[in-house]
Every structure is written in C-alpha cells, then in structure tokens.
Write a protein that holds these residues in place. Structure first.
Motif, PDB file in Angstrom:
ATOM      1  N   ILE A  33      -5.925   0.059   9.197  1.00 48.96           N
ATOM      2  CA  ILE A  33      -6.142   1.226   8.340  1.00 48.96           C
ATOM      3  C   ILE A  33      -4.893   1.559   7.529  1.00 48.96           C
ATOM      4  O   ILE A  33      -4.962   1.858   6.329  1.00 48.96           O
ATOM      5  CB  ILE A  33      -6.613   2.447   9.172  1.00 48.96           C
ATOM      6  N   PHE A  34      -3.719   1.486   8.147  1.00 48.61           N
ATOM      7  CA  PHE A  34      -2.483   1.801   7.418  1.00 48.61           C
ATOM      8  C   PHE A  34      -2.151   0.707   6.407  1.00 48.61           C
ATOM      9  O   PHE A  34      -1.682   0.992   5.304  1.00 48.61           O
ATOM     10  CB  PHE A  34      -1.324   2.008   8.393  1.00 48.61           C
ATOM     11  N   GLU A  35      -2.395  -0.538   6.787  1.00 52.68           N
ATOM     12  CA  GLU A  35      -2.179  -1.629   5.837  1.00 52.68           C
ATOM     13  C   GLU A  35      -3.144  -1.494   4.660  1.00 52.68           C
ATOM     14  O   GLU A  35      -2.776  -1.757   3.508  1.00 52.68           O
ATOM     15  CB  GLU A  35      -2.394  -2.977   6.534  1.00 52.68           C
ATOM     16  N   HIS A  50       0.761   7.532  -5.501  1.00 52.99           N
ATOM     17  CA  HIS A  50       1.760   7.976  -4.526  1.00 52.99           C
ATOM     18  C   HIS A  50       2.376   6.763  -3.834  1.00 52.99           C
ATOM     19  O   HIS A  50       2.013   6.420  -2.697  1.00 52.99           O
ATOM     20  CB  HIS A  50       1.134   8.930  -3.514  1.00 52.99           C
ATOM     21  N   VAL A  51       3.298   6.135  -4.519  1.00 48.49           N
ATOM     22  CA  VAL A  51       3.899   4.907  -3.992  1.00 48.49           C
ATOM     23  C   VAL A  51       4.692   5.183  -2.722  1.00 48.49           C
ATOM     24  O   VAL A  51       4.725   4.350  -1.803  1.00 48.49           O
ATOM     25  CB  VAL A  51       4.787   4.254  -5.066  1.00 48.49           C
ATOM     26  N   GLY A  52       5.328   6.350  -2.650  1.00 45.85           N
ATOM     27  CA  GLY A  52       6.104   6.685  -1.452  1.00 45.85           C
ATOM     28  C   GLY A  52       5.228   6.718  -0.212  1.00 45.85           C
ATOM     29  O   GLY A  52       5.605   6.210   0.849  1.00 45.85           O
ATOM     30  N   ILE A  53       4.039   7.304  -0.340  1.00 50.03           N
ATOM     31  CA  ILE A  53       3.103   7.330   0.791  1.00 50.03           C
ATOM     32  C   ILE A  53       2.668   5.915   1.149  1.00 50.03           C
ATOM     33  O   ILE A  53       2.517   5.567   2.325  1.00 50.03           O
ATOM     34  CB  ILE A  53       1.887   8.208   0.448  1.00 50.03           C
ATOM     35  N   ALA A  54       2.477   5.093   0.115  1.00 54.16           N
ATOM     36  CA  ALA A  54       2.057   3.709   0.357  1.00 54.16           C
ATOM     37  C   ALA A  54       3.089   2.957   1.182  1.00 54.16           C
ATOM     38  O   ALA A  54       2.737   2.262   2.149  1.00 54.16           O
ATOM     39  CB  ALA A  54       1.822   3.000  -0.969  1.00 54.16           C
TER      40      ALA A  54
END
Length: 295
Positions: free
Chosen positions: A145-147, A111-115
C-alpha cells in the motif's frame, strides 16, 4: 528457499553450500527426488512422505487395505504451496499496490514529499520482512500500500511532464514479465549458480553506481555523474530493466522449487513479495527510460 543472509532470503540465494534451485546431485544410495530439498525434514515445513515400498517389513493386508481406501492427500491437507496459492497471493499484493496508486494519483496529487515519505515506510517494511524468518502478510500488504502511494504520486508527476509515460511503462512492464515467463518456461533461461552470481554482482554494482550518482547530484552538480540523463542514462536504464528481468527469473525459480519441494503454504507470500518487488523495479526503470527518451 531462504539463505543465512536475511536480506537475500526471498531470493533463496545460498543454503549452506548450495544455491537456490536445490539442484544438487542426489546422495549416494539416496533418492534423487528428495536430494537438496530444504523442506524434507525441517520444522518450518512438512516432511516429505516416506515411501512405503522402502520399509524393511512388508505391509500387512489390513495396512494395504487402509492405504487403498484412504483419500488422496491434496494441498489443503498437506499444507504445501501450490501455483494457485502463488497466483492468489500475488494478485492480492499487486491489487493492494494498485489501490495505493489510485490514492496517490487522485488524492495526493503533486505532494512529492508525502510520496517519498511513503517510499521510506515501504522500504522499512520491506527490510523488516526480509529479516523475518517467516513471511508476514501484514508486512507484505503494508509494503504494497505504501509503495503504491509512492508510485501513484510519482506516476502523476511523470504524466504531467511526459503525457502517457506511466501507461507506456505499465505496458512495458507487462511485456517484460510475459517475455521472461515464456523464456523461463521454454528453458531459454536457466537459473544456475553461475547465472545468479553474475547477475547479483551486476545488481550490486548497479545499485552502488546509482547511489554514488545520487550523492553527487545532492552535494555536487545537478546531474551527478550523468547516470540519469543522456546516452549514459539510457544505458543504465536499460541495464536496470535487464536486472529487473533477472530478478523475475529468480522469482520464477523460487516458485518452481517451492512447489516441487513441498514448501509450506505461507511461503507463497514470499513469492508474491518477490514478484511485486521485481515488477516495481522494472516499472520505475521504464519510467526513467521513457522520460530520458522523450526529453
């Protein structure tokens, strides 16, 4: 440790007319031990203790007895940053990044978009922390965490295309960190004002070049200016790794000066934040270099 420019505050770039490291000369008649110390008499940190031998009047026998019997002031009593604080906070921040990587790798897959959404959130949190006057553990761990989620998904994509590339990038990042730490401790690398000016000029030029390349890739040809592929891509990836190493040296200087000049304990969060940013930068550039070399 901070500057008037909040974007560069974690790097400790300028403070008035001085550069990070506070290595300015001692004032005339002053004690060189306290020269250039930004924590000496500021509300954000404890003042340097006054030397009792500098007092105009001699101490009474009772005062001497009280000084002799008083317990030694340790880090827990003075509230000053120590190397243990930096190690613990850095371990917590990097551990949070690793947790995000696991989530991104195993739960989100391709899921690249979420990334990229996670990367945007991480960027916003990092910028908010950069503009804050005091470190916020919640912002720093939120960034981590998001990174980590972004790195997990991206690493999975790279691993599918170039088997083992993330492991190679991790090992390379560890090698760069160890090499820079050894070079810094051996004083092979000295963080001076000139060193910082040259490094920052190169970093700004690098970021602008990559941004222009991204614009050309988005609105023009697929390869943009060719800075991400081929021989030129290899050169720019190596330059990016070198700049990441440069940022590590600034982080080491920040930690060293913070401990030397009695920075408040919560400044260890800024040190952990800076080290994490630098290591993530190096990892991403190594991933890019490995992909180019193996193509």
């Amino acid at each position: 440790m901070r500057s008037s420019n909040p974007v560069f505050s974690r790097r400790g770039f300028t403070r008035g007319n001085e550069y990070a490291g506070f290595g300015t000369g001692a004032p005339q008649g002053g004690n060189p031990q306290y020269s250039g110390n930004p924590y000496a008499a500021q509300g954000g940190g404890p003042a340097q203790p006054r030397n009792p031998y500098d007092q105009a009047q001699p101490l009474s026998p009772q005062q001497l007895e009280e000084m002799y019997t008083a317990p030694a002031a340790g880090p827990a009593q003075t509230g000053r940053m120590t190397m243990d604080d930096v190690v613990v906070r850095t371990a917590m921040t990097l551990g949070t990044v690793v947790l995000g990587v696991v989530v991104g790798w195993f739960a989100l897959g391709d899921h690249v978009g979420i990334a990229f959404g996670a990367a945007f959130v991480a960027f916003v949190l990092a910028m908010v922390q950069s503009f804050k006057r005091v470190p916020s553990p919640a912002l720093i761990l939120g960034y981590a965490i998001f990174e980590g989620v972004f790195l997990g998904v991206l690493s999975r994509v790279y691993n599918d295309a170039w088997q083992g590339a993330p492991v190679q990038a991790v090992l390379g990042t560890m090698a760069v960190f160890a090499g820079m730490l050894i070079a810094y401790k051996a004083r092979i690398i000295r963080v001076t004002a000139r060193y910082q000016r040259i490094g920052m000029a190169m970093a700004i030029g690098f970021i602008l070049a990559m941004f222009v390349n991204l614009l050309f890739a988005a609105f023009g040809s697929g390869d943009g200016l060719g800075l991400a592929t081929g021989g030129l891509g290899i050169v720019f990836a190596l330059l990016g790794i070198a700049l990441g190493a440069f940022f590590l040296s600034l982080d080491f200087k920040q930690v060293e000066d913070g401990i030397r000049y009695g920075a408040p304990r919560n400044e260890s969060w800024l040190a952990a934040f800076g080290l994490t940013l630098s290591l993530v930068w190096i990892y991403l550039e190594l991933l890019r270099l490995i992909a180019i070399l193996r193509d």
